[in-house]
Motif scaffolding. Sequence first.
Motif, short mmCIF file in Angstrom:
data_model
loop_
_atom_site.label_atom_id
_atom_site.label_comp_id
_atom_site.label_asym_id
_atom_site.label_seq_id
_atom_site.Cartn_x
_atom_site.Cartn_y
_atom_site.Cartn_z
N ILE A 1 49.55 48.70 70.51
CA ILE A 1 49.68 50.14 70.29
C ILE A 1 49.75 50.44 68.80
CG2 ILE A 1 51.26 52.11 70.62
CD1 ILE A 1 51.80 50.99 73.43
N GLY A 2 50.27 49.48 68.00
CA GLY A 2 50.14 49.61 66.57
C GLY A 2 51.44 49.67 65.79
N HIS A 3 51.26 49.76 64.47
CA HIS A 3 52.34 49.90 63.50
C HIS A 3 52.54 51.37 63.15
CE1 HIS A 3 50.54 45.90 62.58
NE2 HIS A 3 51.77 45.53 62.29
N GLY A 4 53.75 51.66 62.68
CA GLY A 4 53.98 52.93 62.02
C GLY A 4 53.83 52.75 60.51
N ASP A 5 54.17 53.81 59.78
CA ASP A 5 54.03 53.75 58.32
C ASP A 5 55.37 53.74 57.59
OD1 ASP A 5 54.90 56.33 58.76
OD2 ASP A 5 53.15 57.31 57.85
N ALA A 6 56.47 53.46 58.33
CA ALA A 6 57.78 53.44 57.68
C ALA A 6 57.89 52.31 56.67
CB ALA A 6 58.89 53.31 58.73
N TYR A 7 57.26 51.18 56.97
CA TYR A 7 57.33 50.02 56.08
C TYR A 7 55.95 49.54 55.66
CZ TYR A 7 62.06 50.04 57.99
OH TYR A 7 63.32 50.42 58.37
N ARG A 8 54.94 50.37 55.86
CA ARG A 8 53.57 50.03 55.49
C ARG A 8 52.92 51.25 54.85
NH1 ARG A 8 51.09 45.95 58.79
NH2 ARG A 8 49.15 47.14 58.69
N SER A 9 51.78 51.06 54.25
CA SER A 9 51.10 52.17 53.59
C SER A 9 50.52 53.16 54.59
CB SER A 9 50.00 51.65 52.67
OG SER A 9 49.02 50.93 53.42
N HIS A 10 50.22 52.70 55.80
CA HIS A 10 49.61 53.60 56.79
C HIS A 10 49.88 53.04 58.19
CE1 HIS A 10 46.60 50.46 56.09
NE2 HIS A 10 46.20 50.67 57.33
N ALA A 11 49.83 53.94 59.16
CA ALA A 11 49.98 53.55 60.56
C ALA A 11 48.69 52.95 61.07
CB ALA A 11 50.38 54.76 61.40
N THR A 12 48.80 52.19 62.16
CA THR A 12 47.63 51.58 62.79
C THR A 12 47.62 51.90 64.27
OG1 THR A 12 48.74 49.48 63.31
CG2 THR A 12 47.72 49.67 61.12
N GLY A 13 46.49 51.59 64.91
CA GLY A 13 46.39 51.77 66.36
C GLY A 13 46.56 53.21 66.77
N LEU A 14 47.38 53.43 67.80
CA LEU A 14 47.55 54.75 68.39
C LEU A 14 48.83 55.45 67.94
CD1 LEU A 14 46.48 53.84 72.05
CD2 LEU A 14 45.14 55.13 70.37
N VAL A 15 49.53 54.87 67.00
CA VAL A 15 50.84 55.42 66.63
C VAL A 15 50.73 56.84 66.10
CG1 VAL A 15 52.79 55.17 65.05
CG2 VAL A 15 51.94 53.18 66.30
N ASP A 16 49.78 57.10 65.20
CA ASP A 16 49.63 58.46 64.66
C ASP A 16 49.25 59.45 65.75
OD1 ASP A 16 50.45 58.45 62.05
OD2 ASP A 16 48.48 58.09 61.19
N ASP A 17 48.37 59.04 66.66
CA ASP A 17 47.97 59.94 67.75
C ASP A 17 49.17 60.30 68.62
OD1 ASP A 17 45.35 59.87 66.87
OD2 ASP A 17 44.75 58.29 68.28
N ILE A 18 50.00 59.30 68.92
CA ILE A 18 51.19 59.55 69.73
C ILE A 18 52.17 60.44 68.98
CG2 ILE A 18 53.21 58.42 70.75
CD1 ILE A 18 51.34 56.03 71.39
N ALA A 19 52.31 60.23 67.69
CA ALA A 19 53.21 61.07 66.88
C ALA A 19 52.75 62.53 66.88
CB ALA A 19 53.29 60.54 65.46
#
Length: 542
Positions: free
Chosen positions: A419-437
């Motif tokens: 489903i992916g990473h968020g961007d709390a500890y990375r430069s950008h989110a991956t996978g479906l995390v932004d879509d879910i947000a």
Amino acid sequence: MKAPGSPRRAVVIGAGVAGLASAALLAREGLDVTVYETNPTTGGRAGSLTVESAPGFRWDTGPSWYLMPDAFDHFFRLMGTTTEAELDLVTLDPAYRIYPEGSAPLDVPAGRENTIEMFERIEPGAGGALRTYLDSAADAYRIAVDRFLYTTFSGLRGFTDPDVRTRLGLLGTLLTTPLDAFAARHVRDVRLRQILTYPSVFLASRPGNTPALYHLMSHTDLTQGVRYPRGGFAAVVDAVERVARRSGVDIVTGTRVTGISTGTVTGRPGPAILGRFRRPVSRATGVRVRRPDGHIERVAADLVVSCADLHHTENALLPAELRSYPEKWWGNRNPGPGTVLLMLGVRGELPELAHHTLLFSRDWDTDFDTVFDGAPSVDGLPASRSIYISKPSATDPDVAPEGHENLFVLVPVPADPRIGHGDAYRSHATGLVDDIAEATIRRISERTGIPDLAERVVVRRTLGPADFSERYNSWRGNALGPAHTLRQSAFLRGSNASALVGGLYYAGATTLPGVGVPMCLISAENVIKRVRGDRSPGPLRE
């Protein structure tokens, strides 16, 4: 503990709540204790986030409901202090607000009698039914604390006690009846049933798979009440760390444990695993750690307590021949839910939201099917439409700058790192995390009547299952720990000691007695019982 041959040096893996509490209690026993944490800060899943570009905001990134106050009280008294001395607690009223789909919001008030009156207003007769339900929940809670939580299940005293034997029939019914069916026997209104059964999510499970014995959770929120520690759960972590350091514990962050060192021994039979007794064929002699500069070092110890994810401990830190819980053991286990977390800073006040707010779909079985069975969701995203929102700025002015609100949003999703990473500890989110947000912010806006919510968000950070997998070595990226189904409760959940490696113990949400911060404190105490050889049920004497 200073007798000849007794352990004198302990290593604890992980500086989450269980690790810090285990270290503190071991130091209280007279051991020299070092904790190794791979991340740069303590707290583990009970983390804290600040964003340099958004000064004044601070978010908890994990637990946010302060329940089971007696577990905290007991731990602090064991450590020679009190909850009052270590934490500043506020009782929340309302305890929380719910937004049932298709209905007006409901505030669940503080206090048992007030909640009984609310149930009666909504459904005549439900007040009396709730009184009976909460009486039963209180009795189940007492039995659980006295016999089934503070125990290692290495003896039979918890089962043979008269208090338990006289209730065997009732306990059998509660263990074999699903929580949702049990609640339905007491109230008809869907909203009231959801109030009684939503705590199953705190147990990383769904109401239809959670034994009715866990209706004891309603005792914790409707009778004991919901509190908030000022400073959030970061303050709880700080308090547990503080008492550990006062006891002489050495806490080393940014240092990853890469393996558990063992030596060959002969020993007495170890704990029961799946109904069998097995003899330890080895003994823990310490750990191997990788320092921040990449240097690998061996650290000697007389015992090791791993508070890392149990799956990771067994399958990454031990050789195959010393795994009590090898990969095949996990094949048919329920990992519990994953989560996408949103940390939002919002301009202006949000009176539509209480400190704790729950959005419930009317037919939430569909949500549980999506999260636990991978079934298609209504909007095509692998995420629940029933979500949890915390607004600590309702109670704590220090978590957001003046004129802003702090929101923490938990969206249950399948336990799947893809489903992916968020961007709390990375430069950008991956996978479906932004879509879910994005979908979640729209849903909150529509369901709570805040049409301009998206435009008022001034900062947004996210976490996804891949973050839990990488930061906390979480099995399948689960957020809480294995689900509390019947097959994964009590002694069926596993053991808090290795069957094959003497002197290796486990604590934390992925082992006994289960998920949640209070359970982590209790699991630390159960390690002490193992070290002492104490097979009695119930809390240690203070």
